[in-house]
Write a protein that holds these residues in place. Sequence first.
Motif, PDB file in Angstrom:
ATOM      1  N   THR A  54       0.828  -1.207   0.000  1.00 37.54           N
ATOM      2  CA  THR A  54       0.000   0.000   0.000  1.00 37.54           C
ATOM      3  C   THR A  54       0.864   1.260   0.000  1.00 37.54           C
ATOM      4  N   LYS A  55       1.926   1.260   0.804  1.00 38.55           N
ATOM      5  CA  LYS A  55       2.837   2.406   0.814  1.00 38.55           C
ATOM      6  C   LYS A  55       3.544   2.550  -0.527  1.00 38.55           C
ATOM      7  N   LEU A  56       3.940   1.408  -1.106  1.00 37.39           N
ATOM      8  CA  LEU A  56       4.627   1.439  -2.397  1.00 37.39           C
ATOM      9  C   LEU A  56       3.733   2.055  -3.470  1.00 37.39           C
ATOM     10  N   GLN A  57       2.498   1.608  -3.561  1.00 38.06           N
ATOM     11  CA  GLN A  57       1.582   2.148  -4.565  1.00 38.06           C
ATOM     12  C   GLN A  57       1.294   3.628  -4.318  1.00 38.06           C
ATOM     13  N   ASP A  58       1.220   4.026  -3.048  1.00 39.38           N
ATOM     14  CA  ASP A  58       0.991   5.425  -2.707  1.00 39.38           C
ATOM     15  C   ASP A  58       2.141   6.298  -3.210  1.00 39.38           C
ATOM     16  N   TRP A  59       3.375   5.874  -2.961  1.00 37.47           N
ATOM     17  CA  TRP A  59       4.530   6.663  -3.385  1.00 37.47           C
ATOM     18  C   TRP A  59       4.719   6.647  -4.901  1.00 37.47           C
ATOM     19  N   LEU A  60       4.430   5.519  -5.540  1.00 41.29           N
ATOM     20  CA  LEU A  60       4.508   5.486  -7.000  1.00 41.29           C
ATOM     21  C   LEU A  60       3.460   6.415  -7.604  1.00 41.29           C
ATOM     22  N   GLY A  61       2.301   6.490  -6.982  1.00 42.24           N
ATOM     23  CA  GLY A  61       1.255   7.405  -7.433  1.00 42.24           C
ATOM     24  C   GLY A  61       1.639   8.869  -7.281  1.00 42.24           C
ATOM     25  N   LYS A  62       2.482   9.144  -6.284  1.00 45.23           N
ATOM     26  CA  LYS A  62       2.939  10.516  -6.064  1.00 45.23           C
ATOM     27  C   LYS A  62       4.107  10.889  -6.978  1.00 45.23           C
ATOM     28  N   GLY A  63       4.620   9.907  -7.748  1.00 45.23           N
ATOM     29  CA  GLY A  63       5.684  10.218  -8.703  1.00 45.23           C
ATOM     30  C   GLY A  63       7.070   9.766  -8.293  1.00 45.23           C
ATOM     31  N   ALA A  64       7.202   8.999  -7.221  1.00 49.95           N
ATOM     32  CA  ALA A  64       8.517   8.499  -6.822  1.00 49.95           C
ATOM     33  C   ALA A  64       8.983   7.451  -7.818  1.00 49.95           C
ATOM     34  N   LEU A  65      10.255   7.508  -8.198  1.00 51.96           N
ATOM     35  CA  LEU A  65      10.810   6.574  -9.172  1.00 51.96           C
ATOM     36  C   LEU A  65      11.750   5.592  -8.481  1.00 51.96           C
ATOM     37  N   PRO A  66      11.595   4.289  -8.717  1.00 51.95           N
ATOM     38  CA  PRO A  66      12.523   3.316  -8.128  1.00 51.95           C
ATOM     39  C   PRO A  66      13.850   3.294  -8.889  1.00 51.95           C
ATOM     40  N   THR A  67      14.940   3.015  -8.176  1.00 57.18           N
ATOM     41  CA  THR A  67      16.225   2.824  -8.835  1.00 57.18           C
ATOM     42  C   THR A  67      16.193   1.492  -9.575  1.00 57.18           C
ATOM     43  N   THR A  68      17.196   1.224 -10.392  1.00 57.35           N
ATOM     44  CA  THR A  68      17.213  -0.020 -11.159  1.00 57.35           C
ATOM     45  C   THR A  68      17.302  -1.234 -10.244  1.00 57.35           C
ATOM     46  N   THR A  69      18.050  -1.124  -9.158  1.00 57.86           N
ATOM     47  CA  THR A  69      18.172  -2.231  -8.212  1.00 57.86           C
ATOM     48  C   THR A  69      16.839  -2.510  -7.534  1.00 57.86           C
ATOM     49  N   VAL A  70      16.175  -1.469  -7.082  1.00 61.26           N
ATOM     50  CA  VAL A  70      14.879  -1.645  -6.417  1.00 61.26           C
ATOM     51  C   VAL A  70      13.846  -2.164  -7.409  1.00 61.26           C
ATOM     52  N   LYS A  71      13.911  -1.708  -8.657  1.00 61.46           N
ATOM     53  CA  LYS A  71      12.975  -2.186  -9.671  1.00 61.46           C
ATOM     54  C   LYS A  71      13.119  -3.694  -9.862  1.00 61.46           C
ATOM     55  N   SER A  72      14.358  -4.194  -9.886  1.00 63.74           N
ATOM     56  CA  SER A  72      14.579  -5.639 -10.037  1.00 63.74           C
ATOM     57  C   SER A  72      14.122  -6.392  -8.785  1.00 63.74           C
ATOM     58  N   LEU A  73      14.287  -5.804  -7.606  1.00 62.60           N
ATOM     59  CA  LEU A  73      13.812  -6.437  -6.374  1.00 62.60           C
ATOM     60  C   LEU A  73      12.285  -6.511  -6.351  1.00 62.60           C
ATOM     61  N   LEU A  74      11.631  -5.478  -6.849  1.00 62.49           N
ATOM     62  CA  LEU A  74      10.167  -5.482  -6.907  1.00 62.49           C
ATOM     63  C   LEU A  74       9.667  -6.583  -7.841  1.00 62.49           C
ATOM     64  N   LYS A  75      10.363  -6.796  -8.957  1.00 58.76           N
ATOM     65  CA  LYS A  75       9.980  -7.868  -9.875  1.00 58.76           C
ATOM     66  C   LYS A  75      10.149  -9.237  -9.209  1.00 58.76           C
ATOM     67  N   LYS A  76      11.272  -9.408  -8.478  1.00 65.50           N
ATOM     68  CA  LYS A  76      11.502 -10.681  -7.774  1.00 65.50           C
ATOM     69  C   LYS A  76      10.446 -10.911  -6.707  1.00 65.50           C
ATOM     70  N   ALA A  77      10.094  -9.860  -5.981  1.00 60.19           N
ATOM     71  CA  ALA A  77       9.087  -9.990  -4.922  1.00 60.19           C
ATOM     72  C   ALA A  77       7.727 -10.338  -5.514  1.00 60.19           C
ATOM     73  N   ALA A  78       7.384  -9.722  -6.635  1.00 56.27           N
ATOM     74  CA  ALA A  78       6.108 -10.009  -7.278  1.00 56.27           C
ATOM     75  C   ALA A  78       6.082 -11.435  -7.822  1.00 56.27           C
ATOM     76  N   GLY A  79       7.197 -11.918  -8.312  1.00 60.56           N
ATOM     77  CA  GLY A  79       7.275 -13.283  -8.842  1.00 60.56           C
ATOM     78  C   GLY A  79       7.222 -14.333  -7.770  1.00 60.56           C
ATOM     79  N   SER A  80       7.744 -14.036  -6.582  1.00 61.07           N
ATOM     80  CA  SER A  80       7.766 -15.019  -5.501  1.00 61.07           C
ATOM     81  C   SER A  80       6.410 -15.137  -4.792  1.00 61.07           C
ATOM     82  N   GLU A  81       5.544 -14.110  -4.928  1.00 58.16           N
ATOM     83  CA  GLU A  81       4.231 -14.150  -4.282  1.00 58.16           C
ATOM     84  C   GLU A  81       3.273 -15.106  -4.979  1.00 58.16           C
ATOM     85  N   GLN A  82       3.499 -15.348  -6.269  1.00 59.79           N
ATOM     86  CA  GLN A  82       2.570 -16.177  -7.040  1.00 59.79           C
ATOM     87  C   GLN A  82       2.772 -17.628  -6.787  1.00 59.79           C
TER      88      GLN A  82
END
Length: 82
Positions: A54-82
């Motif tokens: 919820t915090k992540l979506q809130d900050w992305l909605g406000k225009g915060a940009l993830p770094t390349t490392t964090v972007k790859s971590l977010l993809k890994k986290a999303a893949g491991s939840e499924q």
Amino acid sequence: MAVRIRLTRLGRKKQPFYRIIVADSESKRDGKFLDVLGTYDPLQDPAAIKIDETKLQDWLGKGALPTTTVKSLLKKAAGSEQ
């Protein structure tokens, strides 16, 4: 003020532990930050990634940009939840 979602390092020497934070792009790596979104522990097998969605979506909605490392971590986290 450009806001980035990035990592800040914690832990001891040779035992890294990271927080996923929201910070001004000009602040130091371990300096002031606006919010803590989660944690990343690379020493666990597999690496432990915990993110408050919820915090992540809130900050992305406000225009915060993830770094390349964090972007790859977010993809890994999303893949491991499924």
